[in-house]
Design a protein around this motif. Structure first.
Motif, PDB file in Angstrom:
ATOM      1  N   VAL A 653       0.813  -1.219   0.000  1.00 27.12           N
ATOM      2  CA  VAL A 653       0.000   0.000   0.000  1.00 27.12           C
ATOM      3  C   VAL A 653       0.848   1.270   0.000  1.00 27.12           C
ATOM      4  N   ASN A 654       2.104   1.133  -0.339  1.00 31.19           N
ATOM      5  CA  ASN A 654       2.973   2.304  -0.445  1.00 31.19           C
ATOM      6  C   ASN A 654       3.816   2.195  -1.716  1.00 31.19           C
ATOM      7  N   PRO A 655       4.102   3.328  -2.371  1.00 31.28           N
ATOM      8  CA  PRO A 655       4.914   3.273  -3.592  1.00 31.28           C
ATOM      9  C   PRO A 655       6.356   2.901  -3.290  1.00 31.28           C
ATOM     10  N   MET A 656       6.979   2.199  -4.219  1.00 32.19           N
ATOM     11  CA  MET A 656       8.382   1.806  -4.096  1.00 32.19           C
ATOM     12  C   MET A 656       9.245   2.362  -5.225  1.00 32.19           C
ATOM     13  N   TYR A 657       8.613   2.730  -6.348  1.00 31.62           N
ATOM     14  CA  TYR A 657       9.392   3.043  -7.541  1.00 31.62           C
ATOM     15  C   TYR A 657       9.171   4.461  -8.070  1.00 31.62           C
ATOM     16  N   THR A 671      10.023  -4.327   0.413  1.00 33.55           N
ATOM     17  CA  THR A 671       9.476  -5.244   1.411  1.00 33.55           C
ATOM     18  C   THR A 671       8.240  -4.615   2.035  1.00 33.55           C
ATOM     19  N   ARG A 672       7.500  -5.424   2.750  1.00 30.36           N
ATOM     20  CA  ARG A 672       6.434  -4.906   3.607  1.00 30.36           C
ATOM     21  C   ARG A 672       6.347  -5.776   4.860  1.00 30.36           C
ATOM     22  N   ALA A 701       8.596  -7.907  -1.216  1.00 27.74           N
ATOM     23  CA  ALA A 701       7.405  -7.425  -1.917  1.00 27.74           C
ATOM     24  C   ALA A 701       7.774  -6.570  -3.119  1.00 27.74           C
ATOM     25  N   PRO A 702       8.625  -7.066  -4.009  1.00 30.06           N
ATOM     26  CA  PRO A 702       8.888  -6.308  -5.240  1.00 30.06           C
ATOM     27  C   PRO A 702       7.606  -6.217  -6.054  1.00 30.06           C
ATOM     28  N   LEU A 706       2.749  -9.780  -4.534  1.00 29.40           N
ATOM     29  CA  LEU A 706       1.873  -9.377  -3.447  1.00 29.40           C
ATOM     30  C   LEU A 706       2.011 -10.436  -2.365  1.00 29.40           C
ATOM     31  N   PRO A 707       2.483 -10.092  -1.171  1.00 28.12           N
ATOM     32  CA  PRO A 707       2.677 -11.124  -0.150  1.00 28.12           C
ATOM     33  C   PRO A 707       1.397 -11.891   0.161  1.00 28.12           C
ATOM     34  N   LEU A 708       1.496 -13.209   0.057  1.00 28.42           N
ATOM     35  CA  LEU A 708       0.392 -14.120   0.349  1.00 28.42           C
ATOM     36  C   LEU A 708       0.905 -15.186   1.302  1.00 28.42           C
TER      37      LEU A 708
END
Length: 819
Positions: A653-657, A671-672, A701-702, A706-708
């Motif tokens: 839920v946050n931008p990385m790029y 990551t998250r 979390a690249p 989506l982390p599952l």
């Protein structure tokens, strides 16, 4: 002092003019009715279909209380105040009203506007479509009713969820307040569920406010004839959901294709544009199940809401839809409760006196109006082959969707409810959508059993699920904050027992328009703007937003959308098809394709869970806290949830790029943080790495991930990637068994799009894993249906901390034991 007057089938106590009645629906569910100054007013409920009359309870009268007991529940009523305490069979307090009583009524007068239907109507448009206003010629007293207040005492160690979907993005409702009325971005369901294993539902149709804050713990209603609320026991989330359906009706099965990928935008203009989009998806081998025609199918000109195809833009509706069907693509069409411009549909309803006071919104509360409205939709659209409905603007009266500044919270409620009360009785203010959905469902069911009802609608209410509705969260904006808030919104909606919720993937509004407070997205580059309402051709500049900041947000939003009950991309300002985000080999494009394909692989799991909603109380979305109610660390998780019983979804839920305007971000960790609840082990879905519970991980979390996480003791069926859900999955089915605990799952199949399943034409296979014996048992298939694949290869993958063990078996419907 209350005295006991009757004992069975309902227990009634009287204290002067105060009357209190306790009725059991079943051993775990209680109706509480309260009135002052008259006998009970038992009008037909708009919400409840279940009946009271359960008599298998014992009554014990004490000096200070009356205690009613079943095998699952005890209800203690104080003789001094009428305060009620609900306890489980072991005597543990689940919920109790305050000692002073908890129920209060204040008499009020209810007025009704009178309209002269020969007077001119003020018609026009706002950003939310056609609008019309009528001037009342008189205001008359209709009846007397009450304002009502219910007070409760919540325990320090419980969390509360529910009340529907609201834009604040609250998760756990403890310490919160919520205004309950229908609006573009509000969907009301007057039901709460607790981690203590019970629910509360108020059978009330007026505007309400809930408080659990400095003002107290109570529920206020603007207009009731009497208090009617339900205590719904069960002991856990699934049991509470089953009882909710026993009370409000079972949700029918949606068509299987409703769980595939849905492509929409504001708006596709003509038949050829829609066909071109579908053809391009097929050319690229990207799965697609549904194309959506937003407003307007009707002809150009002022006749908003006419339910038929424009002969210019859709010269051969049946041929156009047949061609879609030949590609395995269904068509959803937008229809509206408001009709204007003297269109034939409007005239027909008005001449029969079946419009509300503005002479443009049909009276969905009237069965005769619902019948005519359905017949209009049937003759103009359904008979041409339309597959499903998008019932837009089902909170048809609003006053706040204008201006540069968002109105203050309480002013917004007053503005919107006052506008609606000009035309709708304030005692049924929140139920327009419920009745509108009823008319669509019952009309289509009477027309055919060969096509299941699917109705995407912007409003909801308790019990609306029985009319095959999916509710979406309204016209939201493209920002990271709105996306983040959407996660608990959907979870709270589904926690109530209303099973199907979705949103506009990527947000509806991309740009920021300073003249309209609600049009406040973060992205401008490449956006086309709103465009025109008229004309036969698509906009020439609709090539998609070019801001890489939006591409990242959209990709993350779509990953999350893959794990919603309906997987649907929609919005204005810019097109959203996959090729608007690059081409094959480009990072954003490839990630979007990956998750659309993953959705198809998950269809056997999703469809089986959907079948278990009514039968077993399963949920496609559920708060983590309701699955792990003994772990207080889960209570305030707002960005993790369960998708079915076997997948814990942790959206990024946050931008990385990129920031907006394609500005690159630097030194952002890919990551998250994820919390793994106590009580089980956990598997990373992507890597199979095993973790113990009761810990917080910083997980990779690249963009591609989506982390599952999958809890130990899960069976997860997955199928092959097909281009649409109607393709028979004849290829191998994968059964993923996540060991570490016993597991069970019911694999469900049917024909996918008829109501033959109601007559038993479906198949269920109970699958179980014995952890001690390390055995997988696939039981005999129960049932069959036309088109069923009798034999299928099952590739079994048993996951453990040591890796994955593979085996394979041909399953022909007979029981199989795999060691």
């Amino acid at each position: 002092m209350y005295t006991l007057k009757t004992r069975n089938p309902a227990c009634q106590l009287i204290n002067g003019e105060k009357r209190l009645r306790i009725s059991f629906i079943n051993a775990a569910m209680v109706r509480v009715s309260y009135i002052e100054g008259s006998d009970f007013v038992d009008s037909p409920s708009r919400i409840v279909t279940g009946r009271t009359g359960f008599a298998d309870f014992q009554t014990l009268e004490k000096d200070d209380a009356v205690v009613l007991s079943t095998s699952e529940l005890s209800v203690r009523i104080s003789k001094a105040s009428g305060a009620i305490c609900f306890m489980d069979a072991a005597g543990n307090v689940l919920q109790q009203e305050p000692e002073r009583g908890g129920k209060s009524l204040v008499k009020k007068e209810v007025f009704r506007n009178v309209y002269d239907h020969t007077k001119d109507i003020k018609s026009g448009y706002n950003i939310d479509g056609a609008r019309a206003e009528g001037d009342a010629v008189d205001r008359v007293l209709d009846r007397e009713a009450f304002e009502a207040k219910l007070s409760f005492t919540f325990a320090d160690d419980e969390a509360l969820f529910g009340l529907g979907s609201h834009e604040e993005g609250y998760g756990n409702l403890r310490g919160k307040s919520q205004q309950l009325y229908q609006q573009n971005m509000k969907m009301v369901v007057p039901c709460l569920v607790s981690t203590k294993g019970y629910g509360l539902m108020w059978d009330c149709s007026s505007a309400m406010v809930f408080h659990d804050d400095a003002y107290g713990s109570y529920w206020w209603a603007e207009c009731v004839d009497q208090v009617d609320y339900y205590f719904i026991g069960g002991g856990n989330a699934s049991a509470v959901a089953r009882n909710y359906y026993a009370l409000t009706g079972a949700p029918p099965m949606l068509p299987r294709w409703a769980f595939g990928y849905v492509q929409s935008k504001e708006r596709y203009v003509n038949a050829e544009e829609i066909l071109d989009i579908a053809r391009e998806y097929r050319r690229r081998n990207i799965p697609l199940d549904v194309m959506v025609l937003d407003w307007k199918s009707w002809p150009d000109g002022p006749q908003w809401g006419q339910k038929n195809f424009d002969p210019v833009r859709f010269p051969d509706p049946k041929g156009f839809i047949d061609e879609l069907h030949a590609m395995g693509v269904k068509l959803m069409v937008s229809i509206w409760p408001i009709m204007s411009g003297e269109c034939p549909n409007q005239i027909e309803l008005r001449e029969k006196g079946l419009m509300l006071g503005n002479q443009s919104t049909y009276n969905a509360f009237d069965p005769a109006a619902r019948e005519i409205y359905w017949n209009q939709a049937k003759e103009g659209l359904f008979a041409q082959g339309v597959d499903s409905w998008w019932c837009d603007c089902t909170e048809p009266f609003e006053a706040d969707w204008t201006g540069t500044e968002k109105p203050e919270l309480h002013k917004r409620m007053a503005m919107n409810t006052d506008q609606a009360k000009r035309y709708i009785d304030e005692g049924k203010l929140c139920t327009f959508s419920l009745h509108h959905s009823e008319g669509i469902y019952e009309g289509q069911r009477e027309t055919t059993d060969e096509k299941r009802v699917l109705n995407l609608t912007r409003s909801s209410y308790a019990g609306q699920h029985r009319y095959s509705t999916v509710s979406w969260s309204g016209d939201i904006c493209a920002t990271w904050e709105v996306y983040k808030r959407s996660i608990p919104e959907g979870v709270n909606f589904c926690a109530t027992g209303e099973p199907y919720w979705t949103l506009d993937i990527g947000g509806f509004f991309l740009r920021d328009d300073p003249d309209m407070w609600f049009w406040s997205g973060d992205y401008e580059a490449g956006c086309r703007g709103l465009g025109t309402r008229e004309g036969p051709d698509p906009l020439e500049n609709d090539f998609g937003c070019t801001d890489l900041g939006f591409w990242e947000l959209y990709t993350r939003w779509l990953q999350y959308g893959c794990f919603l009950p309906m997987f649907r991309s929609h919005g204005t300002d810019a097109a959203r098809e996959i090729w608007r985000f690059g081409n094959e080999g480009d990072r954003f494009y490839d990630v979007i394709a990956k998750f659309i394909r993953l959705r198809m692989q998950l269809l056997p799991y999703i469809y089986s869970v959907a079948a278990g909603v009514a039968d077993s109380g399963l949920a496609l979305m559920r708060p983590v806290a309701m699955e792990f109610p003994k772990d207080g660390n889960t209570f305030d998780l707002t960005d993790q949830y369960f998708f079915g019983p076997g997948l814990m979804v942790c959206p990024v839920v946050n931008p990385m790029y990129y920031e907006r305007n394609s500005q690159p971000l630097e030194n952002v960790q890919e990551t998250r943080s994820v919390y793994l609840p106590e009580g089980t082990g956990w598997y990373d879905f992507w890597t199979n790495e095993f973790y113990e519970g009761f810990q917080t991980l910083e997980t990779a979390a690249p963009l591609e991930t989506l982390p599952l996480f999958v809890p130990a003791g899960t069976i997860l069926p997955m199928g092959p990637v097909t281009q649409h859900s109607g393709t028979a999955p004849e290829g191998p089915l994968e059964l993923h068994v996540y060991s570490g605990a016993d597991a069970s799952f019911v694999w469900y199949e049917d024909a996918g799009d008829s109501y033959a399943y109601e007559n038993g034409e479906c198949a269920r296979v109970a699958i179980s894993w014995n952890e001690t014996e390390q055995e997988l048992r696939i039981n005999n298939r129960i049932g069959s249906f036309e088109g069923m694949i009798p034999s299928r290869t099952l590739n079994v993958k048993v996951h453990s901390a040591d890796g994955v063990r593979d085996s394979s078996v041909v399953y022909d419907g007979s029981a199989v034991l795999i060691k």
